[in-house]
Design a protein around this motif. Structure first.
Motif, PDB file in Angstrom:
ATOM      1  N   LEU A   1       0.805  -1.212   0.000  1.00 11.29           N
ATOM      2  CA  LEU A   1       0.000   0.000   0.000  1.00 11.29           C
ATOM      3  C   LEU A   1       0.842   1.267   0.000  1.00 11.29           C
ATOM      4  O   LEU A   1       0.392   2.302  -0.470  1.00 11.29           O
ATOM      5  N   ARG A   2       2.054   1.200   0.537  1.00 13.77           N
ATOM      6  CA  ARG A   2       2.861   2.418   0.638  1.00 13.77           C
ATOM      7  C   ARG A   2       3.139   3.016  -0.728  1.00 13.77           C
ATOM      8  O   ARG A   2       2.923   4.205  -0.958  1.00 13.77           O
ATOM      9  N   GLY A   3       3.615   2.198  -1.644  1.00 14.68           N
ATOM     10  CA  GLY A   3       3.916   2.705  -2.982  1.00 14.68           C
ATOM     11  C   GLY A   3       2.677   3.184  -3.700  1.00 14.68           C
ATOM     12  O   GLY A   3       2.701   4.211  -4.395  1.00 14.68           O
ATOM     13  N   PHE A   4       1.574   2.457  -3.520  1.00 15.73           N
ATOM     14  CA  PHE A   4       0.341   2.863  -4.178  1.00 15.73           C
ATOM     15  C   PHE A   4      -0.199   4.161  -3.597  1.00 15.73           C
ATOM     16  O   PHE A   4      -0.693   5.021  -4.328  1.00 15.73           O
ATOM     17  N   ALA A   5      -0.108   4.316  -2.259  1.00 17.70           N
ATOM     18  CA  ALA A   5      -0.573   5.549  -1.623  1.00 17.70           C
ATOM     19  C   ALA A   5       0.223   6.741  -2.122  1.00 17.70           C
ATOM     20  O   ALA A   5      -0.333   7.811  -2.406  1.00 17.70           O
ATOM     21  N   ARG A   6       1.533   6.568  -2.265  1.00 19.30           N
ATOM     22  CA  ARG A   6       2.357   7.679  -2.756  1.00 19.30           C
ATOM     23  C   ARG A   6       1.981   8.032  -4.193  1.00 19.30           C
ATOM     24  O   ARG A   6       1.835   9.201  -4.540  1.00 19.30           O
ATOM     25  N   GLU A   7       1.826   7.007  -5.034  1.00 19.72           N
ATOM     26  CA  GLU A   7       1.444   7.261  -6.418  1.00 19.72           C
ATOM     27  C   GLU A   7       0.105   7.995  -6.488  1.00 19.72           C
ATOM     28  O   GLU A   7      -0.064   8.959  -7.244  1.00 19.72           O
ATOM     29  N   SER A   8      -0.859   7.546  -5.688  1.00 19.52           N
ATOM     30  CA  SER A   8      -2.197   8.136  -5.717  1.00 19.52           C
ATOM     31  C   SER A   8      -2.170   9.596  -5.285  1.00 19.52           C
ATOM     32  O   SER A   8      -2.778  10.460  -5.923  1.00 19.52           O
ATOM     33  N   LEU A   9      -1.475   9.877  -4.183  1.00 19.01           N
ATOM     34  CA  LEU A   9      -1.440  11.238  -3.661  1.00 19.01           C
ATOM     35  C   LEU A   9      -0.728  12.187  -4.614  1.00 19.01           C
ATOM     36  O   LEU A   9      -1.196  13.297  -4.871  1.00 19.01           O
ATOM     37  N   THR A  10       0.410  11.758  -5.145  1.00 22.90           N
ATOM     38  CA  THR A  10       1.163  12.647  -6.049  1.00 22.90           C
ATOM     39  C   THR A  10       0.429  12.820  -7.381  1.00 22.90           C
ATOM     40  O   THR A  10       0.435  13.904  -7.961  1.00 22.90           O
ATOM     41  N   ALA A  11      -0.227  11.754  -7.853  1.00 19.02           N
ATOM     42  CA  ALA A  11      -0.991  11.867  -9.104  1.00 19.02           C
ATOM     43  C   ALA A  11      -2.176  12.807  -8.920  1.00 19.02           C
ATOM     44  O   ALA A  11      -2.480  13.616  -9.805  1.00 19.02           O
TER      45      ALA A  11
ATOM     46  N   ARG B   1      -5.540  -0.531  -8.203  1.00 11.36           N
ATOM     47  CA  ARG B   1      -5.085  -1.426  -7.137  1.00 11.36           C
ATOM     48  C   ARG B   1      -6.056  -2.593  -6.927  1.00 11.36           C
ATOM     49  O   ARG B   1      -6.529  -2.829  -5.821  1.00 11.36           O
ATOM     50  N   PRO B   2      -6.343  -3.356  -7.957  1.00 13.38           N
ATOM     51  CA  PRO B   2      -7.343  -4.424  -7.806  1.00 13.38           C
ATOM     52  C   PRO B   2      -6.921  -5.540  -6.863  1.00 13.38           C
ATOM     53  O   PRO B   2      -7.758  -6.217  -6.290  1.00 13.38           O
ATOM     54  N   ARG B   3      -5.615  -5.755  -6.671  1.00 15.61           N
ATOM     55  CA  ARG B   3      -5.180  -6.908  -5.876  1.00 15.61           C
ATOM     56  C   ARG B   3      -4.584  -6.534  -4.526  1.00 15.61           C
ATOM     57  O   ARG B   3      -4.160  -7.400  -3.780  1.00 15.61           O
ATOM     58  N   LEU B   4      -4.505  -5.253  -4.199  1.00 16.94           N
ATOM     59  CA  LEU B   4      -3.946  -4.847  -2.912  1.00 16.94           C
ATOM     60  C   LEU B   4      -5.003  -4.915  -1.828  1.00 16.94           C
ATOM     61  O   LEU B   4      -6.157  -4.528  -2.038  1.00 16.94           O
ATOM     62  N   LYS B   5      -4.615  -5.378  -0.668  1.00 15.70           N
ATOM     63  CA  LYS B   5      -5.528  -5.468   0.456  1.00 15.70           C
ATOM     64  C   LYS B   5      -5.074  -4.539   1.577  1.00 15.70           C
ATOM     65  O   LYS B   5      -3.878  -4.331   1.780  1.00 15.70           O
TER      66      LYS B   5
ATOM     67  N   VAL C   1       5.468   5.990   5.885  1.00 18.22           N
ATOM     68  CA  VAL C   1       6.018   4.797   6.538  1.00 18.22           C
ATOM     69  C   VAL C   1       4.946   4.112   7.378  1.00 18.22           C
ATOM     70  O   VAL C   1       5.087   2.939   7.753  1.00 18.22           O
ATOM     71  N   ALA C   2       3.850   4.818   7.668  1.00 22.00           N
ATOM     72  CA  ALA C   2       2.763   4.197   8.426  1.00 22.00           C
ATOM     73  C   ALA C   2       2.005   3.161   7.604  1.00 22.00           C
ATOM     74  O   ALA C   2       1.283   2.317   8.148  1.00 22.00           O
ATOM     75  N   PHE C   3       2.171   3.214   6.274  1.00 23.10           N
ATOM     76  CA  PHE C   3       1.532   2.220   5.429  1.00 23.10           C
ATOM     77  C   PHE C   3       2.435   0.993   5.305  1.00 23.10           C
ATOM     78  O   PHE C   3       3.663   1.118   5.282  1.00 23.10           O
ATOM     79  N   PRO C   4       1.844  -0.195   5.195  1.00 21.05           N
ATOM     80  CA  PRO C   4       2.668  -1.397   4.980  1.00 21.05           C
ATOM     81  C   PRO C   4       3.348  -1.357   3.621  1.00 21.05           C
ATOM     82  O   PRO C   4       2.766  -0.884   2.649  1.00 21.05           O
ATOM     83  N   ASP C   5       4.569  -1.814   3.574  1.00 19.58           N
ATOM     84  CA  ASP C   5       5.320  -1.817   2.316  1.00 19.58           C
ATOM     85  C   ASP C   5       5.068  -3.115   1.551  1.00 19.58           C
ATOM     86  O   ASP C   5       4.726  -4.114   2.121  1.00 19.58           O
TER      87      ASP C   5
END
Length: 203
Positions: A87-97, A142-146, A199-203
């Motif tokens: 989720l960490r990488g996806f959260a960063r991508e989402s916020l910056t996008a 993010r269809p497969r991220l939980k 960093v609060a999100f799981p990597d």
């Protein structure tokens, strides 16, 4: 009796002129300057046509909002697809996008600013439609991220989303916020700060 092709073309051209006039007024003067009289004057048409074609200002604002949403969709869809394992990488991508899409759409920022100081069924619907644009993009990406079992990643994402939206709004009105200049260097600092917070999100 149906309108002739020439009359349909005239109507389409007048509608486009009124919507463009609304965008111009909104960007130049903000929402307080948007009314039937200013729309008609800017578009060079009779005030009656604003009512006839749009049922008044709200219809014009709805058309402007739809165009602003389309801008956001195009901006988000231009982001290269990346397969994230956490989720960490996806959260960063989402916020910056999202903040990049907002900064590229001055009309969206004007509409957001309007909704902060005034509440109406129309503005609430516009806010809901804008939120749906981001939610649809995130679901598709993010269809497969939980979500991790520990903590509340959804609430944390909401807090960070509100923060970047406020920064985007502030950048349209002032040169800096909280001691950080909202220029290219400042946005690089903000992205680095997001990395620290995520960093609060799981990597």
């Amino acid at each position: 009796m149906a309108d002739s092709p020439a009359r349909q073309r005239d109507r389409s051209a007048t509608e486009a002129s009124i919507v463009e006039a609304g965008e111009h007024i909104l960007l130049r003067d903000g929402f307080p300057g948007l009314n039937v009289q200013t729309l008609a004057a800017q578009a060079g048409c009779d005030r009656k046509l604003v009512y006839r074609y749009f049922d008044g200002v709200d219809g014009v604002v709805e058309r402007i909002a739809a165009r602003a949403c389309a801008e956001l969709v195009r901006s988000l869809d231009s982001v290269p697809r990346v397969e994230h394992e956490g989720l960490r990488g996806f959260a960063r991508e989402s916020l910056t996008a999202w903040v990049a899409a907002l900064r590229a759409s001055p009309l969206t920022l004007r509409l957001m600013a309007w909704a902060l100081v005034e509440s109406s069924p129309l503005l609430n619907r516009i806010e809901s439609d804008r939120s749906a644009v981001l939610q649809a993009w995130m679901r598709e990406r993010r269809p497969r991220l939980k979500t991790a079992p520990g903590g509340d990643a959804v609430a944390l994402n909401a807090v960070l989303l509100a923060a970047v939206q406020h920064l985007a709004l502030s950048a349209s009105a002032r040169p800096g916020l909280g001691g950080v200049a909202l220029d290219d260097d400042g946005w690089a600092r903000i992205e680095a700060a997001l990395d620290r917070l995520l960093v609060a999100f799981p990597d």
